[in-house]
Design an enzyme around this catalytic site. Structure first.
Site, PDB file in Angstrom:
ATOM      1  N   GLY A 101      32.838  42.222  50.459  1.00 14.89           N
ATOM      2  CA  GLY A 101      31.582  42.459  49.763  1.00 14.89           C
ATOM      3  C   GLY A 101      31.779  43.164  48.439  1.00 14.89           C
ATOM      4  O   GLY A 101      31.132  42.841  47.435  1.00 14.89           O
ATOM      5  N   TYR A 102      32.684  44.137  48.424  1.00 16.74           N
ATOM      6  CA  TYR A 102      32.977  44.899  47.200  1.00 16.74           C
ATOM      7  C   TYR A 102      33.623  44.001  46.148  1.00 16.74           C
ATOM      8  O   TYR A 102      33.210  43.988  44.980  1.00 16.74           O
ATOM      9  CB  TYR A 102      33.902  46.063  47.561  1.00 16.74           C
ATOM     10  CG  TYR A 102      34.297  46.941  46.402  1.00 16.74           C
ATOM     11  CD1 TYR A 102      33.355  47.713  45.735  1.00 16.74           C
ATOM     12  CD2 TYR A 102      35.632  47.023  45.990  1.00 16.74           C
ATOM     13  CE1 TYR A 102      33.725  48.547  44.682  1.00 16.74           C
ATOM     14  CE2 TYR A 102      36.010  47.848  44.957  1.00 16.74           C
ATOM     15  CZ  TYR A 102      35.049  48.604  44.295  1.00 16.74           C
ATOM     16  OH  TYR A 102      35.428  49.426  43.251  1.00 16.74           O
ATOM     17  N   VAL A 103      34.604  43.226  46.559  1.00 18.44           N
ATOM     18  CA  VAL A 103      35.295  42.351  45.615  1.00 18.44           C
ATOM     19  C   VAL A 103      34.356  41.275  45.074  1.00 18.44           C
ATOM     20  O   VAL A 103      34.459  40.881  43.911  1.00 18.44           O
ATOM     21  CB  VAL A 103      36.542  41.731  46.278  1.00 18.44           C
ATOM     22  CG1 VAL A 103      37.072  40.555  45.475  1.00 18.44           C
ATOM     23  CG2 VAL A 103      37.631  42.790  46.422  1.00 18.44           C
TER      24      VAL A 103
ATOM     25  N   SER B 115      31.323  41.683  44.297  1.00 18.30           N
ATOM     26  CA  SER B 115      30.589  42.305  43.189  1.00 18.30           C
ATOM     27  C   SER B 115      31.472  42.450  41.960  1.00 18.30           C
ATOM     28  O   SER B 115      31.022  42.262  40.826  1.00 18.30           O
ATOM     29  CB  SER B 115      30.025  43.664  43.615  1.00 18.30           C
ATOM     30  OG  SER B 115      31.030  44.641  43.784  1.00 18.30           O
TER      31      SER B 115
END
Length: 242
Positions: free
Chosen positions: A149-151, A153
């Site tokens: 999820g972070y990557v 973004s």
């Protein structure tokens, strides 16, 4: 002429190091912060104690009115804006199969929408000859599990950064992204045990975690005249981790 920098997420971690490093290089600094008012004012106190000029301004980077007010405060205090560094960010780690979608939406609001809102205001208001720096992550290439999820973004941040660099044609404004590797900040260290931290520290050939100051020096280079020929790039500041 004194250059003026806005640094979001500047109350702690990498953002704090960037704010103090730019101030030491002679730039007036607007210390943008979300909720850490006390820490933000401590950064201002450090900069002013060292002979620099700084103010602290609260702004939710995903709120376009708050971001416009942040730029207004910079102009009112220092006369304009030359450098914008968007170091504000959120990180939620989870396997993709288990990631709570409300947490995903909240993270993407800050990391994607927030970057876009700050970049949009910067594109409108940074003075010719200035610099815009966004923040990605080296995990875009490293592909660590639980960072999906972070990557997602940060992949969006890289794409919009490279397009903005081309849209600034004719204004002598550089636009680059810095993508740190594992860096010893509260954001990174939170929730990791000692064995995990030690393992990650051994991955780069330099055999250590990055420090906030390592990243701040890269940003200072991009934000100053020495780095003005670097444009439309993603700088993977990670000690050589692959």
């Amino acid at each position: 002429m004194e250059r003026v920098a806005i640094v979001t997420g500047a109350s702690r971690g990498i953002g704090r190091a960037i704010a103090t490093t730019l101030a030491a290089a002679g730039q007036a600094v607007v210390v943008g912060y979300g909720g850490s008012e006390k820490s933000a004012h401590e950064v201002v106190e450090k900069i002013t104690a060292d002979g620099g000029r700084a103010i602290a301004v609260q702004a939710d980077v995903a709120d376009e009115q708050a971001v416009a007010a942040l730029f207004d405060a910079a102009t009112e205090a220092f006369g304009g804006v030359d450098v914008v560094v968007n170091a504000a960010g959120k990180m939620v780690l989870s396997p993709i199969a288990d990631l709570d979608l409300d947490a995903l939406d909240d993270m993407h609001r800050t990391n994607i929408r927030g970057t876009f809102v700050v970049a949009r205001e910067a594109a409108r208001r940074v003075r010719d000859g200035g610099a815009i720096v966004t923040f990605s992550t080296s995990v875009v290439g490293l592909r660590f599990p639980s960072y999906g999820g972070y990557v997602a973004s940060k992949g969006a941040v890289e794409a919009l950064t490279l397009i903005l660099a081309r849209e600034m044609r004719g204004r002598q404004i550089t636009v680059n992204a810095v993508a740190p590797g594992p860096t010893a900040t509260d954001l990174f260290l939170n929730g990791k045990d000692e064995a995990t931290i030690e393992h990650l520290a051994k991955q780069p050939p330099l055999e250590r975690l990055g420090q906030p100051e390592d990243i701040a020096r890269v940003v200072a280079f991009l934000a100053g005249p020495e780095g003005h020929w670097v444009n439309g790039q993603v700088i993977r500041a990670n000690g050589g981790i692959v």
